[in-house]
Write a protein that holds these residues in place. Structure first.
Motif, PDB file in Angstrom:
ATOM      1  N   GLN A  49       1.211  -3.848 -10.671  1.00 24.40           N
ATOM      2  CA  GLN A  49       0.292  -4.885 -10.559  1.00 24.40           C
ATOM      3  C   GLN A  49      -1.079  -4.065 -10.421  1.00 24.40           C
ATOM      4  O   GLN A  49      -2.156  -4.732 -10.860  1.00 24.40           O
ATOM      5  CB  GLN A  49       0.386  -5.538  -9.270  1.00 24.40           C
ATOM      6  CG  GLN A  49       1.722  -6.600  -9.039  1.00 24.40           C
ATOM      7  CD  GLN A  49       1.928  -7.058  -7.907  1.00 24.40           C
ATOM      8  OE1 GLN A  49       1.554  -6.740  -6.691  1.00 24.40           O
ATOM      9  NE2 GLN A  49       2.880  -7.996  -7.807  1.00 24.40           N
ATOM     10  N   ALA A  50      -1.170  -3.095  -9.610  1.00 19.51           N
ATOM     11  CA  ALA A  50      -2.462  -2.421  -9.545  1.00 19.51           C
ATOM     12  C   ALA A  50      -2.847  -1.925 -10.980  1.00 19.51           C
ATOM     13  O   ALA A  50      -4.362  -1.796 -11.357  1.00 19.51           O
ATOM     14  CB  ALA A  50      -2.179  -1.121  -8.803  1.00 19.51           C
ATOM     15  N   GLU A  51      -2.080  -1.434 -11.957  1.00 22.52           N
ATOM     16  CA  GLU A  51      -2.373  -1.013 -13.122  1.00 22.52           C
ATOM     17  C   GLU A  51      -3.183  -2.126 -13.811  1.00 22.52           C
ATOM     18  O   GLU A  51      -3.941  -1.900 -14.547  1.00 22.52           O
ATOM     19  CB  GLU A  51      -1.210  -0.440 -14.080  1.00 22.52           C
ATOM     20  CG  GLU A  51      -1.526   0.210 -15.251  1.00 22.52           C
ATOM     21  CD  GLU A  51      -0.380   0.883 -15.558  1.00 22.52           C
ATOM     22  OE1 GLU A  51      -0.534   1.790 -16.552  1.00 22.52           O
ATOM     23  OE2 GLU A  51       0.782   0.912 -15.297  1.00 22.52           O
ATOM     24  N   ALA A  53      -4.514  -4.618 -12.552  1.00 22.40           N
ATOM     25  CA  ALA A  53      -5.896  -5.344 -11.688  1.00 22.40           C
ATOM     26  C   ALA A  53      -7.082  -4.309 -12.170  1.00 22.40           C
ATOM     27  O   ALA A  53      -6.944  -3.320 -12.725  1.00 22.40           O
ATOM     28  CB  ALA A  53      -5.433  -5.168 -10.364  1.00 22.40           C
ATOM     29  N   LYS A  54      -8.333  -4.997 -11.670  1.00 26.49           N
ATOM     30  CA  LYS A  54      -9.710  -4.130 -12.023  1.00 26.49           C
ATOM     31  C   LYS A  54     -10.392  -4.249 -10.565  1.00 26.49           C
ATOM     32  O   LYS A  54     -10.083  -5.042  -9.756  1.00 26.49           O
ATOM     33  CB  LYS A  54     -10.378  -5.004 -12.981  1.00 26.49           C
ATOM     34  CG  LYS A  54      -9.809  -5.273 -14.353  1.00 26.49           C
ATOM     35  CD  LYS A  54     -10.303  -4.341 -15.245  1.00 26.49           C
ATOM     36  CE  LYS A  54      -9.896  -4.633 -16.372  1.00 26.49           C
ATOM     37  NZ  LYS A  54      -8.977  -3.530 -17.044  1.00 26.49           N
ATOM     38  N   GLU A  57      -9.602  -5.340  -6.331  1.00 25.88           N
ATOM     39  CA  GLU A  57      -8.107  -5.507  -6.289  1.00 25.88           C
ATOM     40  C   GLU A  57      -7.265  -4.643  -6.677  1.00 25.88           C
ATOM     41  O   GLU A  57      -6.249  -4.350  -6.130  1.00 25.88           O
ATOM     42  CB  GLU A  57      -8.009  -6.861  -6.970  1.00 25.88           C
ATOM     43  CG  GLU A  57      -6.616  -7.471  -7.099  1.00 25.88           C
ATOM     44  CD  GLU A  57      -6.096  -7.930  -6.001  1.00 25.88           C
ATOM     45  OE1 GLU A  57      -4.734  -8.106  -5.775  1.00 25.88           O
ATOM     46  OE2 GLU A  57      -6.957  -8.305  -5.156  1.00 25.88           O
ATOM     47  N   ARG A  58      -7.714  -3.557  -7.736  1.00 26.53           N
ATOM     48  CA  ARG A  58      -7.087  -2.678  -7.990  1.00 26.53           C
ATOM     49  C   ARG A  58      -6.967  -1.427  -6.938  1.00 26.53           C
ATOM     50  O   ARG A  58      -5.765  -1.113  -6.694  1.00 26.53           O
ATOM     51  CB  ARG A  58      -7.595  -1.934  -9.257  1.00 26.53           C
ATOM     52  CG  ARG A  58      -6.864  -0.799  -9.608  1.00 26.53           C
ATOM     53  CD  ARG A  58      -7.246  -0.289 -11.269  1.00 26.53           C
ATOM     54  NE  ARG A  58      -6.562   0.791 -11.754  1.00 26.53           N
ATOM     55  CZ  ARG A  58      -6.462   1.165 -12.948  1.00 26.53           C
ATOM     56  NH1 ARG A  58      -7.259   0.625 -13.728  1.00 26.53           N
ATOM     57  NH2 ARG A  58      -5.711   2.055 -13.167  1.00 26.53           N
ATOM     58  N   GLN A  59      -8.164  -1.211  -6.135  1.00 28.90           N
ATOM     59  CA  GLN A  59      -8.092  -0.219  -5.198  1.00 28.90           C
ATOM     60  C   GLN A  59      -7.245  -0.740  -3.979  1.00 28.90           C
ATOM     61  O   GLN A  59      -6.542   0.096  -3.510  1.00 28.90           O
ATOM     62  CB  GLN A  59      -9.470  -0.338  -4.559  1.00 28.90           C
ATOM     63  CG  GLN A  59     -10.316   0.742  -5.621  1.00 28.90           C
ATOM     64  CD  GLN A  59      -9.650   2.047  -5.667  1.00 28.90           C
ATOM     65  OE1 GLN A  59      -9.202   2.587  -6.719  1.00 28.90           O
ATOM     66  NE2 GLN A  59      -9.673   3.071  -4.702  1.00 28.90           N
ATOM     67  N   GLU A 111       0.249   6.885  -9.912  1.00 24.50           N
ATOM     68  CA  GLU A 111      -1.077   6.628  -9.070  1.00 24.50           C
ATOM     69  C   GLU A 111      -2.000   7.523  -9.459  1.00 24.50           C
ATOM     70  O   GLU A 111      -3.270   7.232  -9.299  1.00 24.50           O
ATOM     71  CB  GLU A 111      -0.612   6.295  -7.777  1.00 24.50           C
ATOM     72  CG  GLU A 111      -1.521   5.788  -6.860  1.00 24.50           C
ATOM     73  CD  GLU A 111      -1.344   5.288  -5.527  1.00 24.50           C
ATOM     74  OE1 GLU A 111      -2.193   4.890  -4.752  1.00 24.50           O
ATOM     75  OE2 GLU A 111      -0.024   5.207  -5.231  1.00 24.50           O
TER      76      GLU A 111
END
Length: 131
Positions: A49-51, A53-54, A57-59, A111
């Motif tokens: 999900q993080a990958e 996101a931008k 939200e990614r952080q 990560e």
């Protein structure tokens, strides 16, 4: 998440992996190992999900992933093979534990690469603004 924290976790995982590989243990996947497998799967989903996101939200998602990894690592360090196992069960337990540690290390490296990619991108844009 700062780079020093990631380095500390990676070093801890490497040391734990060596320790568990060297010592003898119990039968393969016990209930604790099954729970760790589930937790690592959930963490992997968070990382994916993080990958996707931008920005903030990614952080946020990466921070949640790192927290999940830290908690899981603590639980895995506490895991011990059951007493009274046969040598075969013990070897299977260690093999399963090593697989879990490898999965954890792989996620942490992913990560780390995502973070380094973001750092490099932001550094590159800073350089572009200086010229």
């Amino acid at each position: 998440m700062n780079k020093q924290t990631i380095r500390q976790i990676v070093v801890t995982l490497a040391i734990c992996g060596l320790g568990f590989t060297a010592m003898s243990a119990v039968a393969g996947p016990d209930e604790n190992q099954k729970q760790m497998t589930l937790k690592l799967h959930q963490a992997k989903q968070k990382l994916q999900q993080a990958e996707a996101a931008k920005g903030a939200e990614r952080q946020k998602l990466m921070s949640e992933h790192m927290k999940m990894m830290h908690e899981t690592m603590g639980k895995m360090q506490e895991m011990k093979p059951n007493a009274g196992m046969t040598m075969q069960e013990h070897e299977e337990w260690i093999s399963q534990h090593q697989k879990l540690m490898d999965d954890m290390m792989g996620q942490m490296m992913e990560e780390h690469h995502m973070m380094m990619g973001a750092d490099c991108m932001s550094m590159g844009s800073d350089d572009a603004h200086k010229h």
